[in-house]
Design a protein around this motif. Structure first.
Motif, PDB file in Angstrom:
ATOM      1  N   ALA A   1       0.344  20.814   0.866  1.00 35.86           N
ATOM      2  CA  ALA A   1      -0.356  22.096   0.977  1.00 35.86           C
ATOM      3  C   ALA A   1      -0.897  22.321   2.378  1.00 35.86           C
ATOM      4  N   GLY A   2      -1.182  21.241   3.098  1.00 39.71           N
ATOM      5  CA  GLY A   2      -1.691  21.356   4.464  1.00 39.71           C
ATOM      6  C   GLY A   2      -0.610  21.479   5.516  1.00 39.71           C
ATOM      7  N   GLY A   3       0.635  21.630   5.090  1.00 49.62           N
ATOM      8  CA  GLY A   3       1.737  21.780   6.038  1.00 49.62           C
ATOM      9  C   GLY A   3       2.349  20.470   6.484  1.00 49.62           C
ATOM     10  N   GLY A   4       1.966  19.374   5.851  1.00 55.88           N
ATOM     11  CA  GLY A   4       2.521  18.072   6.207  1.00 55.88           C
ATOM     12  C   GLY A   4       3.670  17.676   5.288  1.00 55.88           C
ATOM     13  N   ALA A   5       3.939  16.384   5.253  1.00 58.20           N
ATOM     14  CA  ALA A   5       5.011  15.851   4.422  1.00 58.20           C
ATOM     15  C   ALA A   5       4.516  14.590   3.736  1.00 58.20           C
ATOM     16  N   PHE A   6       5.128  14.277   2.594  1.00 54.78           N
ATOM     17  CA  PHE A   6       4.707  13.112   1.828  1.00 54.78           C
ATOM     18  C   PHE A   6       5.930  12.357   1.345  1.00 54.78           C
ATOM     19  N   THR A   7       5.950  11.047   1.626  1.00 58.49           N
ATOM     20  CA  THR A   7       7.015  10.167   1.167  1.00 58.49           C
ATOM     21  C   THR A   7       6.394   8.992   0.434  1.00 58.49           C
ATOM     22  N   GLY A   8       6.934   8.667  -0.731  1.00 59.04           N
ATOM     23  CA  GLY A   8       6.549   7.463  -1.440  1.00 59.04           C
ATOM     24  C   GLY A   8       7.742   6.535  -1.547  1.00 59.04           C
TER      25      GLY A   8
ATOM     26  N   LYS B   1       5.626   8.606  11.050  1.00 56.35           N
ATOM     27  CA  LYS B   1       4.515   8.836  10.139  1.00 56.35           C
ATOM     28  C   LYS B   1       3.174   8.815  10.873  1.00 56.35           C
ATOM     29  N   ASP B   2       2.273   9.659  10.387  1.00 56.03           N
ATOM     30  CA  ASP B   2       0.900   9.667  10.904  1.00 56.03           C
ATOM     31  C   ASP B   2       0.002   8.708  10.132  1.00 56.03           C
ATOM     32  N   LEU B   3       0.313   8.514   8.847  1.00 52.51           N
ATOM     33  CA  LEU B   3      -0.528   7.700   7.984  1.00 52.51           C
ATOM     34  C   LEU B   3       0.345   6.929   7.001  1.00 52.51           C
ATOM     35  N   VAL B   4       0.086   5.641   6.891  1.00 55.17           N
ATOM     36  CA  VAL B   4       0.688   4.803   5.854  1.00 55.17           C
ATOM     37  C   VAL B   4      -0.444   4.183   5.053  1.00 55.17           C
ATOM     38  N   TYR B   5      -0.360   4.279   3.739  1.00 55.84           N
ATOM     39  CA  TYR B   5      -1.324   3.540   2.929  1.00 55.84           C
ATOM     40  C   TYR B   5      -0.573   2.741   1.869  1.00 55.84           C
ATOM     41  N   ALA B   6      -1.161   1.624   1.486  1.00 55.03           N
ATOM     42  CA  ALA B   6      -0.562   0.763   0.468  1.00 55.03           C
ATOM     43  C   ALA B   6      -1.680   0.130  -0.335  1.00 55.03           C
ATOM     44  N   TYR B   7      -1.733   0.460  -1.622  1.00 56.22           N
ATOM     45  CA  TYR B   7      -2.736  -0.137  -2.496  1.00 56.22           C
ATOM     46  C   TYR B   7      -2.082  -1.229  -3.333  1.00 56.22           C
ATOM     47  N   SER B   8      -2.575  -2.461  -3.175  1.00 60.85           N
ATOM     48  CA  SER B   8      -2.109  -3.625  -3.942  1.00 60.85           C
ATOM     49  C   SER B   8      -0.619  -3.866  -3.751  1.00 60.85           C
ATOM     50  N   VAL B   9      -0.206  -3.898  -2.491  1.00 60.53           N
ATOM     51  CA  VAL B   9       1.160  -4.278  -2.127  1.00 60.53           C
ATOM     52  C   VAL B   9       1.148  -5.647  -1.450  1.00 60.53           C
ATOM     53  N   LEU B  10       0.362  -5.792  -0.394  1.00 54.92           N
ATOM     54  CA  LEU B  10       0.244  -7.089   0.273  1.00 54.92           C
ATOM     55  C   LEU B  10      -0.244  -8.159  -0.693  1.00 54.92           C
ATOM     56  N   THR B  11      -0.967  -7.751  -1.722  1.00 60.25           N
ATOM     57  CA  THR B  11      -1.552  -8.691  -2.685  1.00 60.25           C
ATOM     58  C   THR B  11      -0.517  -9.370  -3.573  1.00 60.25           C
ATOM     59  N   HIS B  12       0.752  -8.954  -3.487  1.00 61.30           N
ATOM     60  CA  HIS B  12       1.799  -9.559  -4.297  1.00 61.30           C
ATOM     61  C   HIS B  12       2.904 -10.155  -3.427  1.00 61.30           C
ATOM     62  N   LEU B  13       2.546 -10.494  -2.179  1.00 58.38           N
ATOM     63  CA  LEU B  13       3.517 -11.024  -1.224  1.00 58.38           C
ATOM     64  C   LEU B  13       3.035 -12.339  -0.636  1.00 58.38           C
TER      65      LEU B  13
ATOM     66  N   ASP C   1       1.978  13.603   8.212  1.00 54.79           N
ATOM     67  CA  ASP C   1       3.157  13.018   7.579  1.00 54.79           C
ATOM     68  C   ASP C   1       2.737  11.662   7.007  1.00 54.79           C
ATOM     69  N   VAL C   2       2.760  11.539   5.680  1.00 59.73           N
ATOM     70  CA  VAL C   2       2.144  10.410   4.974  1.00 59.73           C
ATOM     71  C   VAL C   2       3.201   9.599   4.238  1.00 59.73           C
ATOM     72  N   TRP C   3       3.046   8.274   4.279  1.00 60.66           N
ATOM     73  CA  TRP C   3       3.906   7.363   3.523  1.00 60.66           C
ATOM     74  C   TRP C   3       3.044   6.541   2.572  1.00 60.66           C
ATOM     75  N   ASP C   4       3.336   6.627   1.283  1.00 59.68           N
ATOM     76  CA  ASP C   4       2.710   5.810   0.247  1.00 59.68           C
ATOM     77  C   ASP C   4       3.643   4.639  -0.023  1.00 59.68           C
ATOM     78  N   LEU C   5       3.316   3.477   0.546  1.00 57.04           N
ATOM     79  CA  LEU C   5       4.122   2.276   0.379  1.00 57.04           C
ATOM     80  C   LEU C   5       3.717   1.594  -0.925  1.00 57.04           C
ATOM     81  N   GLY C   6       4.684   1.425  -1.832  1.00 60.91           N
ATOM     82  CA  GLY C   6       4.371   0.874  -3.145  1.00 60.91           C
ATOM     83  C   GLY C   6       3.756   1.917  -4.054  1.00 60.91           C
ATOM     84  N   CYS C   7       4.396   3.079  -4.109  1.00 62.20           N
ATOM     85  CA  CYS C   7       3.798   4.237  -4.802  1.00 62.20           C
ATOM     86  C   CYS C   7       3.766   4.095  -6.307  1.00 62.20           C
ATOM     87  N   GLY C   8       4.548   3.154  -6.870  1.00 62.06           N
ATOM     88  CA  GLY C   8       4.594   3.029  -8.323  1.00 62.06           C
ATOM     89  C   GLY C   8       5.040   4.330  -8.967  1.00 62.06           C
TER      90      GLY C   8
END
Length: 279
Positions: A121-128, A163-175, A100-107
């Protein structure tokens, strides 16, 4: 040449520039100028590019990367998706096996266009989620997964320990630092105990290769720096911190598994790989 440029010597203009910029920031006028520039950039022609997936319109590409180049958007997103997937697998979370994945700041899905199908496809879930409704609306309409609007301030509407995984690309960099602390707390709240967070930031390595002049020297004296201090959460503001300081910010809530330094061969930010501590 403008009348201002004719009347004011270049050396004086250079000294005045930071004061003028700060005045615009304090007054709020910088936001008007920044948004005007964002509207102009999509007018610059970019070569057509097709990767077989829906491509956001030029004005949305500019909002996430200051460029309307579809090739940059697609190939850079694919590279960073592979990077996150590999790092997650290295530390025990397989994106393709019911994660179960969360894309924080998915744009508008620069990374999600590659990782969302893999997770689902792997049977998980995706949230942005993203702060910009236009980006969320486009991504919801064109990519698999669910996409939500989040505010600049926490919390989000996501369930705790979901969630099992959270990723954030270039989010903290604008805070600013206070907001970074708050978002670390929110990521921890949403992760299951033992879940992973992969969060990018501007470290001293990235600053040395890609940062503006003087940032590396300042980081030797100041552990957290904010440049263009206005419009928090937008691409206008940029923050820079040392790996040691980011680790200290994260340590109360996370086990810091590794800090991947920013790359000098291409503009890829540093990555903090964090495992959520049980409360």
């Amino acid at each position: 040449m403008t009348l201002y440029a004719r009347l004011v010597p270049a050396a004086v203009r250079l000294r005045l520039r930071p004061h003028l910029q700060r005045a615009l920031e304090v007054s709020g006028l910088i936001g008007v100028l920044h948004r005007r520039q964002e509207r102009r950039l999509p007018q610059a022609p970019a070569p057509p590019f097709d990767d077989g997936l829906p491509m956001p319109p030029a004005e949305l590409l500019v909002l996430v990367g200051a460029s309307s180049d579809g090739r940059w958007f697609s190939e850079g997103g694919r590279e960073h998706a592979a990077m996150f997937s590999s790092l997650a697998g290295k530390h025990g979370v397989d994106v393709g096996k019911a994660a179960d994945v969360w894309d924080l700041g998915c744009g508008c899905g620069r990374i999600a266009r590659w990782l969302a199908p893999e997770a689902i496809a792997g049977g998980g879930a995706f949230t942005g989620s993203d702060i910009n409704r236009r980006l969320v609306d486009w991504t919801s309409a064109h990519l698999p997964g669910r996409y939500l609007l989040n505010g600049l301030k926490t919390p989000t509407s996501l369930a705790p320990k979901s969630k099992d995984l959270v990723y954030a690309y270039s989010v903290l960099t604008h805070l600013r630092e206070k907001a970074v602390r708050a978002w670390l707390e929110e990521v921890h709240r949403v992760l299951r105990p033992g879940g992973l967070a992969l969060l990018t930031f501007h470290d001293e390595c990235y600053a040395g290769a890609w940062g503006p002049p003087g940032v590396v020297g300042r980081l030797e004296r100041e552990p957290f720096i904010v440049l263009n201090d206005a419009m928090e959460g937008s691409n206008y503001l940029s923050s820079w911190t040392t790996a040691v300081h980011l680790e200290a910010l994260a340590a109360p809530l996370f086990e810091v598994l590794e800090i991947v330094p920013g790359r000098r061969d291409n503009p890829t930010q540093a990555i903090a790989v964090l495992r959520a501590r049980a409360e």
